[in-house]
Design an enzyme around this catalytic site. Structure first.
Site, PDB file in Angstrom:
ATOM      1  CG  ASP A 193      -0.202  -3.645   2.874  1.00 59.66           C
ATOM      2  OD1 ASP A 193       0.364  -3.241   1.836  1.00 59.66           O
ATOM      3  OD2 ASP A 193      -0.507  -2.905   3.835  1.00 59.66           O
ATOM      4  CG  HIS A 226      -0.669   0.535   2.434  1.00 62.36           C
ATOM      5  ND1 HIS A 226      -0.417  -0.260   3.542  1.00 62.36           N
ATOM      6  CD2 HIS A 226      -0.501   1.811   2.841  1.00 62.36           C
ATOM      7  CE1 HIS A 226      -0.116   0.525   4.568  1.00 62.36           C
ATOM      8  NE2 HIS A 226      -0.163   1.786   4.170  1.00 62.36           N
ATOM      9  CB  SER A 234       2.434   2.068   6.449  1.00 66.12           C
ATOM     10  OG  SER A 234       1.175   2.145   7.023  1.00 66.12           O
ATOM     11  N   GLY A 279       2.257   6.575   9.163  1.00 64.99           N
ATOM     12  CA  GLY A 279       3.652   6.887   8.873  1.00 64.99           C
ATOM     13  C   GLY A 279       4.595   5.752   9.218  1.00 64.99           C
TER      14      GLY A 279
END
Ligand code: 4AZ
Length: 253
Positions: free
Chosen positions: A97, A41, A198, A196
């Site tokens: 992801d 993502h 991720s 932030g």
């Protein structure tokens, strides 16, 4: 990261900071000298298109995303980027992801090992740590759900792994949790990953070595009661990772 504390990069020397168009975008983990693991993502634009590798810069060895550190940092452009073919984001979660960046070598080498830059181990396929195991999450992201800005300084916090059955409870995330995800949080809900963070690592120590078990993926806010952080379960992706990187499926070092 909510809770926990500011650390210098030497505490998480596999931590990567991914910039797109000269803006900090996401965290990542150095799993081999030329390979950074992150979240898909992070690599998809608002138009649902994969972003261009040419726009990406990866920094290793950074304790802060706003202060350059010419002594310790190592800066790379991205040669190739891999998003997972089964990634999706249309059900209120992110599925599969996980993504990979291949760093562009300089004079035949990518990351050089130093006190501030080193690889993290990949766990063997399908092993699971028991619920309650204490791991750490690290990143440059927000220190509270309502924060206006990222931390900028690298922070880490301890989080405990939750069982799948707890996280699939209706009061938690119900059917949004798949077998390719796991949840982690603190029993008092005071530590968590946040916006932030991720793409960054959830690391657990086994036998005195650090293994990356999770990639920061999503959650309902940050550090909320019964809304733990959700992580991509790395041990379900060993085959995909080794196909892309042609690294051995499992290396102890
Ligand atoms: C985000 O927005 C995000 N508390 C990352 C992690 C978590 C929530 C949101 C987990 O990138």
């Amino acid at each position: 990261v909510v809770g926990g504390n500011v650390v210098s990069i030497e505490a998480q020397p596999w931590m990567a900071a991914i910039f797109i168009d000269n803006r900090y975008q996401c965290g990542g983990s150095l799993i081999a000298p030329c390979w950074v693991l992150t979240a898909t993502h992070c690599l998809i634009g608002d138009d649902d298109e994969v972003m261009s590798a040419q726009l990406m810069t990866v920094y290793l060895g950074r304790s802060s995303i706003v202060k350059n550190d010419s002594i310790r940092e190592q800066k790379f452009s991205v040669e190739q980027l891999f998003v997972h073919p089964d990634y999706s984001n249309n059900e209120g979660n992110y599925k599969n992801d996980i993504g990979l960046l291949k760093l562009r070598a300089k004079h035949g080498v990518c990351a050089l090992q130093s006190p501030s830059v080193r690889t993290v181990c990949m766990p063997p396929p399908h092993i699971m740590l028991p619920p309650g195991a204490i791991c750490s999450v690290a990143g440059y992201g927000k220190t509270s759900q309502g924060a206006w800005q990222y931390s900028n300084d690298l922070r880490q916090a301890k989080v405990a792994l939750l069982s799948q059955s707890v996280c699939e409870d209706r009061e938690y995330y119900g059917k949004l949790i798949t077998k390719n995800m796991f949840c982690a949080g603190s029993p008092d809900w005071k530590t968590d990953s946040c916006q932030g963070d991720s793409g960054g690592p959830l690391v657990c120590e086994v036998g005195g070595r650090a293994f990356v078990f999770g990639v920061v993926s999503w959650g309902d806010g940050c550090a909320r009661n019964k809304k733990p952080g959700v992580y991509t379960r790395l041990t379900n992706y060993n085959t995909w990772i080794s196909q892309k990187t042609r690294l051995p499926a499992y290396t102890a070092g």
